[in-house]
Design a protein around this motif. Sequence first.
Motif, PDB file in Angstrom:
ATOM      1  N   LEU A 128       0.861  -1.181   0.000  1.00  0.00           N
ATOM      2  CA  LEU A 128       0.000   0.000   0.000  1.00  0.00           C
ATOM      3  C   LEU A 128       0.898   1.232   0.000  1.00  0.00           C
ATOM      4  O   LEU A 128       1.898   1.273   0.728  1.00  0.00           O
ATOM      5  CB  LEU A 128      -0.885   0.019   1.250  1.00  0.00           C
ATOM      6  CG  LEU A 128      -1.721  -1.235   1.519  1.00  0.00           C
ATOM      7  CD1 LEU A 128      -2.433  -1.110   2.866  1.00  0.00           C
ATOM      8  CD2 LEU A 128      -2.736  -1.448   0.412  1.00  0.00           C
ATOM      9  N   ASN A 129       0.532   2.215  -0.805  1.00  0.00           N
ATOM     10  CA  ASN A 129       1.330   3.440  -0.910  1.00  0.00           C
ATOM     11  C   ASN A 129       0.513   4.635  -0.450  1.00  0.00           C
ATOM     12  O   ASN A 129      -0.620   4.820  -0.899  1.00  0.00           O
ATOM     13  CB  ASN A 129       1.796   3.652  -2.348  1.00  0.00           C
ATOM     14  CG  ASN A 129       2.568   2.458  -2.871  1.00  0.00           C
ATOM     15  OD1 ASN A 129       2.052   1.672  -3.663  1.00  0.00           O
ATOM     16  ND2 ASN A 129       3.781   2.295  -2.427  1.00  0.00           N
ATOM     17  N   PHE A 130       1.098   5.404   0.447  1.00  0.00           N
ATOM     18  CA  PHE A 130       0.486   6.629   0.944  1.00  0.00           C
ATOM     19  C   PHE A 130       1.441   7.784   0.691  1.00  0.00           C
ATOM     20  O   PHE A 130       2.612   7.567   0.371  1.00  0.00           O
ATOM     21  CB  PHE A 130       0.195   6.502   2.452  1.00  0.00           C
ATOM     22  CG  PHE A 130      -0.802   5.414   2.776  1.00  0.00           C
ATOM     23  CD1 PHE A 130      -2.158   5.653   2.710  1.00  0.00           C
ATOM     24  CD2 PHE A 130      -0.357   4.149   3.134  1.00  0.00           C
ATOM     25  CE1 PHE A 130      -3.073   4.651   2.998  1.00  0.00           C
ATOM     26  CE2 PHE A 130      -1.262   3.134   3.426  1.00  0.00           C
ATOM     27  CZ  PHE A 130      -2.622   3.390   3.358  1.00  0.00           C
ATOM     28  N   ASP A 131       0.982   9.002   0.895  1.00  0.00           N
ATOM     29  CA  ASP A 131       1.852  10.160   0.660  1.00  0.00           C
ATOM     30  C   ASP A 131       3.005  10.225   1.658  1.00  0.00           C
ATOM     31  O   ASP A 131       4.028  10.831   1.380  1.00  0.00           O
ATOM     32  CB  ASP A 131       1.054  11.463   0.668  1.00  0.00           C
ATOM     33  CG  ASP A 131       0.358  11.739   1.995  1.00  0.00           C
ATOM     34  OD1 ASP A 131       0.195  10.814   2.810  1.00  0.00           O
ATOM     35  OD2 ASP A 131      -0.035  12.900   2.211  1.00  0.00           O
ATOM     36  N   PHE A 132       2.876   9.581   2.812  1.00  0.00           N
ATOM     37  CA  PHE A 132       3.912   9.642   3.840  1.00  0.00           C
ATOM     38  C   PHE A 132       4.677   8.327   4.041  1.00  0.00           C
ATOM     39  O   PHE A 132       5.699   8.306   4.720  1.00  0.00           O
ATOM     40  CB  PHE A 132       3.317  10.098   5.175  1.00  0.00           C
ATOM     41  CG  PHE A 132       2.359   9.099   5.785  1.00  0.00           C
ATOM     42  CD1 PHE A 132       2.792   8.199   6.749  1.00  0.00           C
ATOM     43  CD2 PHE A 132       1.039   9.061   5.380  1.00  0.00           C
ATOM     44  CE1 PHE A 132       1.920   7.281   7.298  1.00  0.00           C
ATOM     45  CE2 PHE A 132       0.152   8.153   5.929  1.00  0.00           C
ATOM     46  CZ  PHE A 132       0.592   7.257   6.883  1.00  0.00           C
ATOM     47  N   CYS A 133       4.172   7.222   3.464  1.00  0.00           N
ATOM     48  CA  CYS A 133       4.848   5.940   3.663  1.00  0.00           C
ATOM     49  C   CYS A 133       4.411   4.903   2.633  1.00  0.00           C
ATOM     50  O   CYS A 133       3.425   5.089   1.919  1.00  0.00           O
ATOM     51  CB  CYS A 133       4.568   5.388   5.067  1.00  0.00           C
ATOM     52  SG  CYS A 133       2.935   4.631   5.264  1.00  0.00           S
TER      53      CYS A 133
END
Length: 123
Positions: free
Chosen positions: A5-10
């Motif tokens: 999973l890709n998020f803006d912070f990690c």
Amino acid sequence: MNETLNFDFCDMTIYDHYVIVVIKEGIIVSTEHNNTLIKVTETYFSNKPFVYISHRIHSYSVNPEVYSKTAQIKNLIGLVVVSNNYQAKINAQIERMFFKKPFEIFSKMDDAFAWADEIIAAQ
């Protein structure tokens, strides 16, 4: 299971009994970021024990308040920091004081996996 999973912070990689989290460069991990991580773990690990593995590739900061809330996740049985960076390890030693569950620091991912497997097996 192995899902990223890709998020803006990690970036998070979910396995059967652990999650590997790579926080991005320069982030200050806040309670809002932590709430996102908690929601993900509730989705993927609902009622089964898991270990949180922080792979510290980049330089970032963690608000210590995050640890008290994270420690309240009932099925989170341990936290591991993996880094080759001396300062990241020193920071992790300080952070360990805020987390009231098993917390280890390693230089190699293989050591983190072995430790995670060991405490999962003990459940």
